[in-house]
Scaffold this active site. Structure first.
Site, PDB file in Angstrom:
ATOM      1  N   ASP A 104       0.849  -1.184   0.000  1.00 37.72           N
ATOM      2  CA  ASP A 104       0.000   0.000   0.000  1.00 37.72           C
ATOM      3  C   ASP A 104       0.898   1.253   0.000  1.00 37.72           C
ATOM      4  O   ASP A 104       1.776   1.364  -0.852  1.00 37.72           O
ATOM      5  CB  ASP A 104      -0.951  -0.062   1.207  1.00 37.72           C
ATOM      6  CG  ASP A 104      -1.999   1.027   1.231  1.00 37.72           C
ATOM      7  OD1 ASP A 104      -3.005   0.901   0.522  1.00 37.72           O
ATOM      8  OD2 ASP A 104      -1.810   2.007   1.982  1.00 37.72           O
ATOM      9  N   TYR A 211      -2.555  11.389   2.049  1.00 35.27           N
ATOM     10  CA  TYR A 211      -3.509  11.537   0.951  1.00 35.27           C
ATOM     11  C   TYR A 211      -3.732  13.002   0.587  1.00 35.27           C
ATOM     12  O   TYR A 211      -3.968  13.328  -0.582  1.00 35.27           O
ATOM     13  CB  TYR A 211      -4.845  10.899   1.330  1.00 35.27           C
ATOM     14  CG  TYR A 211      -4.781   9.400   1.455  1.00 35.27           C
ATOM     15  CD1 TYR A 211      -4.902   8.583   0.333  1.00 35.27           C
ATOM     16  CD2 TYR A 211      -4.579   8.795   2.691  1.00 35.27           C
ATOM     17  CE1 TYR A 211      -4.835   7.209   0.438  1.00 35.27           C
ATOM     18  CE2 TYR A 211      -4.517   7.423   2.803  1.00 35.27           C
ATOM     19  CZ  TYR A 211      -4.639   6.630   1.672  1.00 35.27           C
ATOM     20  OH  TYR A 211      -4.561   5.261   1.784  1.00 35.27           O
ATOM     21  N   HIS A 267      -7.058  -6.659  -0.518  1.00 34.75           N
ATOM     22  CA  HIS A 267      -5.955  -5.701  -0.464  1.00 34.75           C
ATOM     23  C   HIS A 267      -4.914  -6.061   0.600  1.00 34.75           C
ATOM     24  O   HIS A 267      -3.734  -5.788   0.432  1.00 34.75           O
ATOM     25  CB  HIS A 267      -6.524  -4.315  -0.170  1.00 34.75           C
ATOM     26  CG  HIS A 267      -5.513  -3.222  -0.107  1.00 34.75           C
ATOM     27  ND1 HIS A 267      -4.843  -2.762  -1.224  1.00 34.75           N
ATOM     28  CD2 HIS A 267      -5.044  -2.484   0.943  1.00 34.75           C
ATOM     29  CE1 HIS A 267      -4.024  -1.792  -0.872  1.00 34.75           C
ATOM     30  NE2 HIS A 267      -4.124  -1.612   0.440  1.00 34.75           N
TER      31      HIS A 267
END
Length: 286
Positions: A104, A211, A267
Protein backbone atom coordinates in the site's frame (compact mmCIF):
# COMPACT_ATOMS: atom_id res chain seq x y z
CA UNK A 1 0.45 -14.83 16.77
CA UNK A 2 0.09 -11.99 19.25
CA UNK A 3 2.50 -9.20 20.01
CA UNK A 4 3.21 -10.75 23.43
CA UNK A 5 3.96 -14.20 21.99
CA UNK A 6 6.65 -13.00 19.62
CA UNK A 7 10.34 -12.60 20.37
CA UNK A 8 10.86 -9.47 18.33
CA UNK A 9 12.43 -6.32 19.77
CA UNK A 10 11.08 -2.76 19.78
CA UNK A 11 13.48 0.10 19.12
CA UNK A 12 13.75 3.66 17.78
CA UNK A 13 15.98 5.28 15.20
CA UNK A 14 16.56 8.94 14.39
CA UNK A 15 16.40 9.67 10.68
CA UNK A 16 15.75 12.81 8.65
CA UNK A 17 15.18 14.81 11.83
CA UNK A 18 12.50 12.56 13.37
CA UNK A 19 12.34 9.45 15.55
CA UNK A 20 10.81 6.35 13.99
CA UNK A 21 9.73 3.29 15.93
CA UNK A 22 10.43 -0.15 14.52
CA UNK A 23 10.28 -3.83 15.41
CA UNK A 24 13.21 -6.08 14.57
CA UNK A 25 14.08 -9.75 14.73
CA UNK A 26 16.88 -11.89 13.34
CA UNK A 27 20.41 -11.35 12.06
CA UNK A 28 22.05 -10.99 8.67
CA UNK A 29 21.28 -8.89 5.63
CA UNK A 30 18.61 -6.24 6.12
CA UNK A 31 15.01 -6.83 5.08
CA UNK A 32 13.10 -3.58 5.57
CA UNK A 33 9.27 -3.73 5.62
CA UNK A 34 7.02 -0.71 5.03
CA UNK A 35 3.32 -0.84 5.91
CA UNK A 36 0.31 0.95 4.47
CA UNK A 37 -2.81 2.85 5.58
CA UNK A 38 -4.35 2.56 8.16
CA UNK A 39 -1.85 0.10 9.62
CA UNK A 40 1.55 0.09 11.33
CA UNK A 41 4.42 -2.39 11.71
CA UNK A 42 1.92 -4.99 12.97
CA UNK A 43 0.70 -5.69 9.42
CA UNK A 44 3.92 -7.72 8.98
CA UNK A 45 3.38 -9.84 12.11
CA UNK A 46 3.27 -13.08 10.11
CA UNK A 47 6.33 -12.35 7.99
CA UNK A 48 8.69 -10.99 10.67
CA UNK A 49 9.43 -14.31 12.44
CA UNK A 50 9.46 -16.23 9.16
CA UNK A 51 12.19 -14.15 7.53
CA UNK A 52 14.07 -13.51 10.77
CA UNK A 53 15.49 -17.01 10.25
CA UNK A 54 17.64 -15.60 7.43
CA UNK A 55 17.66 -11.79 7.74
CA UNK A 56 17.58 -8.93 10.16
CA UNK A 57 13.96 -8.02 9.59
CA UNK A 58 12.97 -4.46 10.42
CA UNK A 59 9.31 -3.44 10.24
CA UNK A 60 9.04 0.29 10.74
CA UNK A 61 6.17 2.55 11.77
CA UNK A 62 6.16 5.15 9.00
CA UNK A 63 6.22 8.81 10.07
CA UNK A 64 2.86 9.79 11.52
CA UNK A 65 1.92 6.26 12.53
CA UNK A 66 1.66 4.47 15.86
CA UNK A 67 4.79 5.15 17.96
CA UNK A 68 6.77 7.13 15.37
CA UNK A 69 6.97 10.93 15.43
CA UNK A 70 4.04 12.80 13.96
CA UNK A 71 5.13 16.18 12.55
CA UNK A 72 2.26 18.65 12.65
CA UNK A 73 2.86 20.34 9.30
CA UNK A 74 0.99 18.82 6.37
CA UNK A 75 4.05 19.57 4.25
CA UNK A 76 5.99 16.95 6.23
CA UNK A 77 4.08 14.17 4.49
CA UNK A 78 5.49 14.19 0.97
CA UNK A 79 7.41 11.56 -0.95
CA UNK A 80 10.76 13.32 -0.76
CA UNK A 81 10.59 13.18 3.04
CA UNK A 82 9.48 9.54 3.07
CA UNK A 83 12.42 8.60 0.85
CA UNK A 84 14.85 10.44 3.13
CA UNK A 85 13.36 8.58 6.11
CA UNK A 86 14.09 5.21 4.50
CA UNK A 87 17.59 6.19 3.45
CA UNK A 88 18.33 7.20 7.04
CA UNK A 89 16.95 3.95 8.43
CA UNK A 90 19.18 1.82 6.21
CA UNK A 91 22.36 3.76 6.91
CA UNK A 92 21.48 4.33 10.56
CA UNK A 93 21.21 0.59 11.10
CA UNK A 94 24.69 0.18 9.65
CA UNK A 95 23.77 -1.15 6.22
CA UNK A 96 24.52 0.01 2.69
CA UNK A 97 21.53 -1.72 1.09
CA UNK A 98 18.50 -3.87 1.86
CA UNK A 99 15.77 -6.07 0.53
CA UNK A 100 12.89 -3.59 0.48
CA UNK A 101 9.32 -4.79 1.03
CA UNK A 102 6.30 -2.48 0.85
CA UNK A 103 2.51 -2.72 0.90
CA UNK A 104 0.00 0.00 0.00
CA UNK A 105 1.57 3.37 0.94
CA UNK A 106 4.68 1.45 1.95
CA UNK A 107 4.71 0.07 -1.58
CA UNK A 108 4.49 3.56 -3.05
CA UNK A 109 7.42 4.64 -0.91
CA UNK A 110 9.36 1.51 -1.85
CA UNK A 111 8.86 2.15 -5.59
CA UNK A 112 10.05 5.73 -5.25
CA UNK A 113 12.97 4.81 -3.04
CA UNK A 114 14.12 2.19 -5.54
CA UNK A 115 14.19 4.83 -8.27
CA UNK A 116 15.91 7.41 -6.06
CA UNK A 117 18.51 5.03 -4.60
CA UNK A 118 18.79 1.91 -6.76
CA UNK A 119 22.19 1.10 -5.27
CA UNK A 120 20.54 0.70 -1.85
CA UNK A 121 17.96 -1.87 -2.94
CA UNK A 122 19.14 -5.40 -3.68
CA UNK A 123 15.66 -6.73 -4.40
CA UNK A 124 12.24 -5.09 -4.34
CA UNK A 125 9.00 -6.73 -3.19
CA UNK A 126 5.74 -4.81 -3.66
CA UNK A 127 2.33 -5.92 -2.40
CA UNK A 128 -0.89 -4.47 -3.82
CA UNK A 129 0.43 -1.14 -4.99
CA UNK A 130 1.00 -0.53 -8.70
CA UNK A 131 4.05 1.02 -10.31
CA UNK A 132 3.83 4.85 -10.00
CA UNK A 133 3.23 5.22 -13.74
CA UNK A 134 0.37 2.71 -13.66
CA UNK A 135 -1.07 4.35 -10.55
CA UNK A 136 -1.11 7.73 -12.27
CA UNK A 137 -2.68 6.21 -15.39
CA UNK A 138 -5.39 4.68 -13.22
CA UNK A 139 -6.68 8.11 -12.30
CA UNK A 140 -7.66 8.65 -15.91
CA UNK A 141 -10.19 5.78 -15.79
CA UNK A 142 -13.71 6.04 -14.34
CA UNK A 143 -13.47 2.63 -12.70
CA UNK A 144 -10.37 3.52 -10.68
CA UNK A 145 -11.73 6.95 -9.79
CA UNK A 146 -14.77 5.22 -8.27
CA UNK A 147 -12.58 2.83 -6.33
CA UNK A 148 -10.57 5.80 -5.05
CA UNK A 149 -13.56 7.78 -3.76
CA UNK A 150 -12.14 7.77 -0.24
CA UNK A 151 -9.06 9.70 -1.42
CA UNK A 152 -11.33 12.58 -2.44
CA UNK A 153 -13.18 12.36 0.87
CA UNK A 154 -9.88 12.62 2.74
CA UNK A 155 -9.18 16.02 1.14
CA UNK A 156 -11.89 17.63 3.29
CA UNK A 157 -10.54 19.26 6.47
CA UNK A 158 -11.57 17.85 9.89
CA UNK A 159 -14.54 15.75 8.72
CA UNK A 160 -12.53 12.59 7.90
CA UNK A 161 -10.91 12.73 11.36
CA UNK A 162 -14.35 12.81 12.98
CA UNK A 163 -15.59 9.94 10.82
CA UNK A 164 -12.62 7.75 11.70
CA UNK A 165 -12.93 8.46 15.44
CA UNK A 166 -16.68 7.82 15.55
CA UNK A 167 -18.07 4.76 17.32
CA UNK A 168 -14.75 3.65 18.79
CA UNK A 169 -12.88 3.93 15.50
CA UNK A 170 -15.30 1.65 13.71
CA UNK A 171 -14.08 3.06 10.38
CA UNK A 172 -10.73 1.35 11.00
CA UNK A 173 -12.47 -2.01 11.36
CA UNK A 174 -14.50 -1.41 8.21
CA UNK A 175 -11.44 -0.32 6.26
CA UNK A 176 -9.54 -3.51 7.08
CA UNK A 177 -11.82 -6.40 7.93
CA UNK A 178 -14.75 -4.95 6.01
CA UNK A 179 -12.81 -4.97 2.74
CA UNK A 180 -10.86 -8.20 3.32
CA UNK A 181 -11.75 -11.16 1.11
CA UNK A 182 -10.51 -13.67 3.70
CA UNK A 183 -12.22 -12.12 6.70
CA UNK A 184 -11.25 -14.91 9.10
CA UNK A 185 -7.60 -13.87 8.75
CA UNK A 186 -8.17 -10.63 10.68
CA UNK A 187 -9.15 -11.16 14.32
CA UNK A 188 -10.74 -8.88 16.90
CA UNK A 189 -7.30 -8.60 18.51
CA UNK A 190 -5.82 -7.43 15.21
CA UNK A 191 -8.53 -4.82 14.72
CA UNK A 192 -8.07 -3.55 18.27
CA UNK A 193 -4.33 -3.15 17.64
CA UNK A 194 -5.06 -1.00 14.58
CA UNK A 195 -7.65 1.05 16.48
CA UNK A 196 -5.21 1.64 19.34
CA UNK A 197 -2.53 2.83 16.91
CA UNK A 198 -4.93 5.22 15.16
CA UNK A 199 -6.11 6.61 18.50
CA UNK A 200 -2.65 7.94 19.43
CA UNK A 201 -2.44 11.73 19.55
CA UNK A 202 -1.96 13.23 16.10
CA UNK A 203 -2.01 9.90 14.26
CA UNK A 204 -5.23 10.28 12.28
CA UNK A 205 -4.39 13.66 10.79
CA UNK A 206 -0.85 12.50 10.04
CA UNK A 207 -2.16 9.40 8.26
CA UNK A 208 -4.61 11.48 6.26
CA UNK A 209 -1.91 13.97 5.29
CA UNK A 210 -0.36 11.29 3.08
CA UNK A 211 -3.51 11.54 0.95
CA UNK A 212 -3.94 15.28 1.30
CA UNK A 213 -0.62 15.81 -0.47
CA UNK A 214 -1.19 13.11 -3.06
CA UNK A 215 -2.59 15.17 -5.92
CA UNK A 216 0.19 17.76 -5.69
CA UNK A 217 2.67 14.94 -6.30
CA UNK A 218 0.73 12.91 -8.85
CA UNK A 219 2.59 13.84 -12.03
CA UNK A 220 0.60 12.29 -14.87
CA UNK A 221 3.20 13.28 -17.46
CA UNK A 222 6.30 12.05 -15.65
CA UNK A 223 8.54 9.72 -17.63
CA UNK A 224 9.68 6.75 -15.57
CA UNK A 225 12.87 5.01 -16.72
CA UNK A 226 13.26 1.25 -16.74
CA UNK A 227 13.90 -0.07 -13.23
CA UNK A 228 16.75 -2.58 -13.22
CA UNK A 229 16.26 -3.94 -9.68
CA UNK A 230 14.84 -7.50 -9.52
CA UNK A 231 11.24 -6.96 -8.50
CA UNK A 232 8.42 -9.16 -7.23
CA UNK A 233 4.82 -7.94 -7.21
CA UNK A 234 2.30 -9.87 -5.12
CA UNK A 235 -1.33 -8.97 -5.77
CA UNK A 236 -4.50 -10.00 -3.94
CA UNK A 237 -7.01 -10.11 -6.76
CA UNK A 238 -10.05 -9.00 -4.75
CA UNK A 239 -8.63 -5.58 -3.91
CA UNK A 240 -11.55 -3.17 -3.62
CA UNK A 241 -9.32 -0.07 -3.72
CA UNK A 242 -6.92 -0.86 -6.57
CA UNK A 243 -7.95 -2.78 -9.66
CA UNK A 244 -5.91 -5.72 -10.93
CA UNK A 245 -5.66 -3.99 -14.31
CA UNK A 246 -3.21 -1.54 -12.74
CA UNK A 247 -0.64 -4.35 -12.73
CA UNK A 248 -0.92 -4.98 -16.48
CA UNK A 249 2.09 -3.93 -18.56
CA UNK A 250 4.22 -3.23 -15.50
CA UNK A 251 7.02 -5.00 -17.36
CA UNK A 252 7.26 -1.89 -19.55
CA UNK A 253 8.79 -0.16 -16.53
CA UNK A 254 10.59 -3.01 -14.74
CA UNK A 255 13.09 -5.15 -16.62
CA UNK A 256 13.34 -8.05 -14.17
CA UNK A 257 9.77 -8.51 -12.95
CA UNK A 258 7.74 -11.34 -11.47
CA UNK A 259 4.04 -10.99 -10.67
CA UNK A 260 2.18 -13.43 -8.41
CA UNK A 261 -1.60 -13.11 -8.22
CA UNK A 262 -3.44 -14.51 -5.21
CA UNK A 263 -7.07 -15.33 -5.92
CA UNK A 264 -8.38 -15.74 -2.37
CA UNK A 265 -7.25 -12.38 -1.06
CA UNK A 266 -8.15 -8.74 -1.04
CA UNK A 267 -5.95 -5.70 -0.46
CA UNK A 268 -4.47 -6.94 2.85
CA UNK A 269 -2.67 -9.78 1.14
CA UNK A 270 0.19 -10.41 3.61
CA UNK A 271 -2.41 -10.78 6.37
CA UNK A 272 -5.11 -12.60 4.41
CA UNK A 273 -2.81 -15.19 2.83
CA UNK A 274 0.41 -15.04 4.88
CA UNK A 275 1.66 -18.54 4.05
CA UNK A 276 1.36 -18.01 0.31
CA UNK A 277 2.94 -14.56 0.50
CA UNK A 278 5.87 -16.02 2.44
CA UNK A 279 6.22 -18.85 -0.11
CA UNK A 280 6.32 -16.44 -3.05
CA UNK A 281 8.80 -14.19 -1.28
CA UNK A 282 11.08 -17.11 -0.46
CA UNK A 283 10.98 -18.36 -4.06
CA UNK A 284 11.91 -14.91 -5.31
CA UNK A 285 14.74 -14.46 -2.81
CA UNK A 286 16.28 -17.90 -3.30
Amino acid sequence: MSIIESSWTHAYITTNGINLHYVTQGEGALMLMLHGFPEFWYSWRHQIPEFAQDYQVVAVDLRGYNDSDKPEAQSAYVMDEFVKDIQGIITGLGYESCILVGHDWGGAIAWNFAYAHPDMVEKLIILNLPHPAKFAQGFSTPQQLLRSYYIFLFQIPFIPELIIQASDYEAIAKAIKGTAFNKTAVTKTDIQAYKDAAAKRGAITAMLNYYRNLFDQLNLNKTWPILEIPTLMIWGEHDTALGKELTYATQEYVRNLQIKYIANSGHWVQQEQPELVTEYMREFLS
